[in-house]
Write a protein that holds these residues in place. Structure first.
Motif, PDB file in Angstrom:
ATOM      1  N   SER A 172      38.473  36.103  36.530  1.00 57.27           N
ATOM      2  CA  SER A 172      38.243  37.452  37.068  1.00 57.27           C
ATOM      3  C   SER A 172      38.053  38.467  35.948  1.00 57.27           C
ATOM      4  O   SER A 172      37.277  39.414  36.074  1.00 57.27           O
ATOM      5  CB  SER A 172      39.407  37.872  37.967  1.00 57.27           C
ATOM      6  OG  SER A 172      39.523  36.961  39.044  1.00 57.27           O
ATOM      7  N   THR A 192      43.300  35.629  42.548  1.00 55.04           N
ATOM      8  CA  THR A 192      42.083  35.725  43.356  1.00 55.04           C
ATOM      9  C   THR A 192      42.235  34.828  44.577  1.00 55.04           C
ATOM     10  O   THR A 192      42.442  33.623  44.442  1.00 55.04           O
ATOM     11  CB  THR A 192      40.869  35.273  42.523  1.00 55.04           C
ATOM     12  OG1 THR A 192      40.786  36.103  41.362  1.00 55.04           O
ATOM     13  CG2 THR A 192      39.587  35.386  43.320  1.00 55.04           C
ATOM     14  N   ASP A 211      33.629  34.896  40.866  1.00 53.49           N
ATOM     15  CA  ASP A 211      34.828  34.293  40.268  1.00 53.49           C
ATOM     16  C   ASP A 211      35.505  33.536  41.395  1.00 53.49           C
ATOM     17  O   ASP A 211      35.849  34.108  42.411  1.00 53.49           O
ATOM     18  CB  ASP A 211      35.767  35.345  39.675  1.00 53.49           C
ATOM     19  CG  ASP A 211      36.439  36.202  40.709  1.00 53.49           C
ATOM     20  OD1 ASP A 211      35.914  36.267  41.837  1.00 53.49           O
ATOM     21  OD2 ASP A 211      37.485  36.813  40.422  1.00 53.49           O
TER      22      ASP A 211
HETATM   23 MG   LIG Z   1      40.978  35.566  39.470  1.00 50.73          MG
END
Ligand SMILES: [Mg+2]
Ligand SMILES: Nc1nc2c(ncn2[C@@H]2O[C@H](COP(=O)(O)OP(=O)(O)OP(=O)(O)O)[C@@H](O)[C@H]2O)c(=O)[nH]1
Length: 423
Positions: A172, A192, A211
């Motif tokens: 990320s 994430t 991502d």
């Molecule tokens: Mg991430």
């Protein structure tokens, strides 16, 4: 899969004002009306263009405003109509009214156009307003305001590049540095939860990077979160393996790389055929240099990009490489079937949002949307009334009434409100 989304305001051009003027010629006894009408304001039209891939150009504009029509002038001269504003958007773009969530446009093929906001008509000057009973009106109309609305523009996007790797390796962080995306970044695993998408703009091209949530061993059998997204990886064109070279969490960079590739292969062997790059991240770590040496020995000279994403170091080279790879692939699609699948577009059912029936001579219009609109409108100004009828017209109510045989002067009823219909 991924949806690129922009919320923005659009304001079509207002009509020019009508002019109030009189003839001043000695041989015309009472003068006479001489004011021209205003020109029509510009519509805002979205046009699908296969050359565009993302909504990034719209993202920088909070508002799109089209030109107003010119005002009418004396000597009976009408103001010029304003040329419609054409806004290019990628094929596959849908546009919704932000407030009602109704779909205004679903642009599915190159060159397709849709009017997103209607320009106002020009106000009539006193020439045009003259009637037999009032041959010289002492008033002129103002131009009709252009339609103002808030819209949500959506594009179902396919990521060109997927960042894959173990949790917390900096996927990320990299995305945030190279694109417009603003993903959550934190030191714990599985920050994430679903892919973030960012658009990378280069001189050469634009491309989309995602991502993906961290993968761990067993991901292909459903361990962790990653398995949900392996399917998405299947659709990206390029894989970027992100590896934590600092190995501060007690990792072994090479084992990480192998284990990610294993998971990908178990899910679908085709994944290993995708072009890939390797990003060695966290090169600021104490042992990173040594680890990288070791790593390189084991991967038989595959090229590795050394970066410290945290301070945006080394990423320019990554961007350049990805940009080249994307444009190469663009010319020859990798998997025909995937490409076709990826172009399946959202299809929305365009149900008619209203019904028309007759009660004696009265035309009755019903429909949630129209009734909601009606209730939300305060009819104490003419503008509000115009806006309401404008919206009805745009929803196709007028066309439908005409099909049902309505004539000027007939009565239309919405809820308990009746009005006289004129074209
Ligand atoms: Mg991430
Ligand atoms: N020292 C150092 N830390 C970094 C670097 N890049 C990222 N980090 C840190 O590593 C941690 C994880 O970064 P993220 O970008 O959230 O990692 P991720 O791979 O997206 O993690 P998940 O989404 O949980 O899989 C954060 O605390 C970052 O600040 C780097 O180059 N050097």
């Amino acid at each position: 899969m991924f949806v690129d989304e922009v919320v923005m305001n659009v304001e079509a051009g207002s009509g020019g004002n009508g002019c109030l003027a009189y003839r001043r010629e000695s041989y015309v006894p009472m003068g006479g009306p001489f004011g021209g009408s205003g020109g029509k304001g510009a519509d805002i039209i979205f046009k699908a263009d296969s050359g565009l891939k993302t909504l990034i150009d719209l993202r920088y504009q909070k508002k799109i405003k089209a030109n107003n029509g010119e005002n009418g002038l004396g000597k009976g001269m009408n103001g010029a109509h304003s040329e419609n504003l054409i806004v290019k958007v990628p094929v596959g773009t849908t546009v919704r009214d932000f407030d009602t969530d109704t779909i205004i446009a679903d642009l599915t093929h190159h060159g397709e156009e849709a009017t997103i906001a209607y320009g106002g008509r020009g106000g009539r000057g006193n020439v045009a307003l003259a009637t037999r009973s009032n041959p010289c009106p002492s008033f002129a109309e103002k131009g009709e305001p252009g339609e103002v609305r808030k819209i949500k523009v959506e594009l179902r996007m396919l990521a060109d590049v997927g960042l894959v790797g173990m949790p917390s390796v900096g996927k990320s962080t990299i995305l945030s540095m190279i694109s417009n995306a603003n993903p959550k970044i934190a030191s714990y695993h599985f920050t994430t939860l679903s892919p973030n998408l960012g658009v990378v703009k280069t001189k050469k091209n634009d491309f989309v990077v995602a991502d993906l949530p961290g993968l761990i061993e067993g991901a292909s059998e459903g361990v962790g979160l990653g398995h949900k997204f392996l399917k998405h990886i299947e659709r990206t064109k390029i894989l970027a393996h992100v590896i934590d070279m600092s190995a501060e969490e007690g990792r072994n960079p090479y084992e990480d790389y192998v284990s990610i590739r294993n998971e990908l292969e178990k899910f679908s062997p085709k994944l290993l055929l995708k072009p890939e790059i390797i990003i060695a991240n966290k090169m600021d770590g104490e042992k990173a240099k040594d680890n990288l040496e070791e790593f390189k020995k084991k991967i038989n000279n595959k090229s590795v990009f050394e970066v410290t994403a945290l301070i945006n170091e080394g990423l320019d080279e990554v961007i350049e490489k990805l940009s080249d790879m994307v444009s190469e692939i663009e010319d020859k699609p990798l998997y025909e079937d995937d490409v076709i699948e990826s172009h399946v577009l959202y299809k929305f059912k365009m149900e008619k949002p209203f019904t028309i029936s007759k009660d004696g001579d009265t035309f009755v219009v019903r429909g949630d949307q129209i009734e909601k609109l009606f209730r939300m409108t305060n009819f104490n100004t003419e503008e509000a009334y115009d806006r309401f009828s404008n919206k009805l017209r745009k929803m196709g109510v007028d066309d439908e009434l005409i099909k049902n045989g309505i004539k000027d002067g007939d009565t239309v009823r919405i809820l308990d409100f009746e009005f006289e219909w004129t074209r």
